[in-house]
Design a protein around this motif. Sequence first.
Motif, PDB file in Angstrom:
ATOM      1  N   CYS A  18      95.449 158.574 -13.771  1.00 24.12           N
ATOM      2  CA  CYS A  18      96.137 158.410 -12.521  1.00 24.12           C
ATOM      3  C   CYS A  18      95.601 157.356 -11.608  1.00 24.12           C
ATOM      4  O   CYS A  18      96.629 156.446 -11.036  1.00 24.12           O
ATOM      5  CB  CYS A  18      96.023 159.673 -11.539  1.00 24.12           C
ATOM      6  N   LYS A  21      96.987 153.749 -12.828  1.00 29.60           N
ATOM      7  CA  LYS A  21      98.230 153.333 -12.522  1.00 29.60           C
ATOM      8  C   LYS A  21      98.461 152.457 -11.132  1.00 29.60           C
ATOM      9  O   LYS A  21      97.540 152.351 -10.297  1.00 29.60           O
ATOM     10  CB  LYS A  21      99.348 154.671 -12.195  1.00 29.60           C
ATOM     11  N   PRO A  23      99.382 151.023  -7.837  1.00 29.70           N
ATOM     12  CA  PRO A  23      99.587 152.030  -6.472  1.00 29.70           C
ATOM     13  C   PRO A  23     101.037 152.385  -6.198  1.00 29.70           C
ATOM     14  O   PRO A  23     101.429 153.821  -6.127  1.00 29.70           O
ATOM     15  CB  PRO A  23      99.012 150.909  -5.590  1.00 29.70           C
ATOM     16  N   GLU A  25     103.315 152.882  -8.513  1.00 33.64           N
ATOM     17  CA  GLU A  25     103.701 154.093  -9.417  1.00 33.64           C
ATOM     18  C   GLU A  25     103.025 155.287  -9.591  1.00 33.64           C
ATOM     19  O   GLU A  25     103.616 156.326 -10.377  1.00 33.64           O
ATOM     20  CB  GLU A  25     103.531 153.427 -10.762  1.00 33.64           C
ATOM     21  N   ARG A  26     102.262 155.603  -8.175  1.00 35.47           N
ATOM     22  CA  ARG A  26     101.755 156.605  -8.476  1.00 35.47           C
ATOM     23  C   ARG A  26     102.471 157.870  -7.633  1.00 35.47           C
ATOM     24  O   ARG A  26     102.941 157.729  -6.670  1.00 35.47           O
ATOM     25  CB  ARG A  26     100.279 156.814  -7.698  1.00 35.47           C
ATOM     26  N   SER A  27     102.638 158.887  -8.469  1.00 35.12           N
ATOM     27  CA  SER A  27     103.284 160.082  -7.868  1.00 35.12           C
ATOM     28  C   SER A  27     102.216 160.815  -6.957  1.00 35.12           C
ATOM     29  O   SER A  27     101.111 160.526  -6.787  1.00 35.12           O
ATOM     30  CB  SER A  27     103.683 161.213  -8.994  1.00 35.12           C
ATOM     31  N   ASP A  30      99.660 162.465  -8.666  1.00 33.48           N
ATOM     32  CA  ASP A  30      98.620 161.616  -9.097  1.00 33.48           C
ATOM     33  C   ASP A  30      97.502 161.351  -7.978  1.00 33.48           C
ATOM     34  O   ASP A  30      96.332 161.297  -8.110  1.00 33.48           O
ATOM     35  CB  ASP A  30      99.168 160.085  -9.353  1.00 33.48           C
ATOM     36  N   VAL A  31      98.281 161.162  -6.853  1.00 28.49           N
ATOM     37  CA  VAL A  31      97.294 160.825  -5.467  1.00 28.49           C
ATOM     38  C   VAL A  31      96.680 162.164  -5.248  1.00 28.49           C
ATOM     39  O   VAL A  31      95.438 162.077  -4.656  1.00 28.49           O
ATOM     40  CB  VAL A  31      98.218 160.566  -4.167  1.00 28.49           C
ATOM     41  N   CYS A  56      93.113 156.484  -1.892  1.00 24.76           N
ATOM     42  CA  CYS A  56      93.908 157.018  -3.100  1.00 24.76           C
ATOM     43  C   CYS A  56      95.298 156.315  -3.347  1.00 24.76           C
ATOM     44  O   CYS A  56      95.454 155.950  -4.483  1.00 24.76           O
ATOM     45  CB  CYS A  56      94.256 158.374  -3.145  1.00 24.76           C
TER      46      CYS A  56
END
Length: 148
Positions: A18, A21, A23, A25-27, A30-31, A56
């Motif tokens: 996560c 990735k 930043p 592209e993070r869901s 993920d965060v 994060c």
Amino acid sequence: MVAAHAAHSSSSAEWIACLDKRPLERSSEDVDIIFTRLKEVKAFEKFHPNLLHQICLCGYYENLEKGITLFRQGDIGTNWYAVLAGSLDVKVSETSSHQDAVTICTLGIGTAFGESILDNTPRHATIVTRESSELLRIEQKDFQALWE
């Protein structure tokens, strides 16, 4: 015992994937995974949850082998770091050639460094990985925004 270790390795790999990735592209999931892991890191234990959430969103994962020079004394900084695993030597030199560099301390898990990026002053020391190390890196523009 083996199953517990395998589960830990799996969750460890998940949060690193996560954080690895970009930043943007993070869901949100993920965060959340990154947040759960980072709140266990000593460097972040006193951070307000909102600040940790912002970290994060903008932090990068770095996995470095032993002997890698992160930056040299006198360089202008571009990143702030927190040590997630491993250790790094802090070396200072009295000459520009750095041939006389002396290790003055070692940074371990949970320590943070690189605050000189706030005012663009040169780095006061050279940082070299003492062993394979994992770091959280925050770029200068993001760190300055977080600081404010």
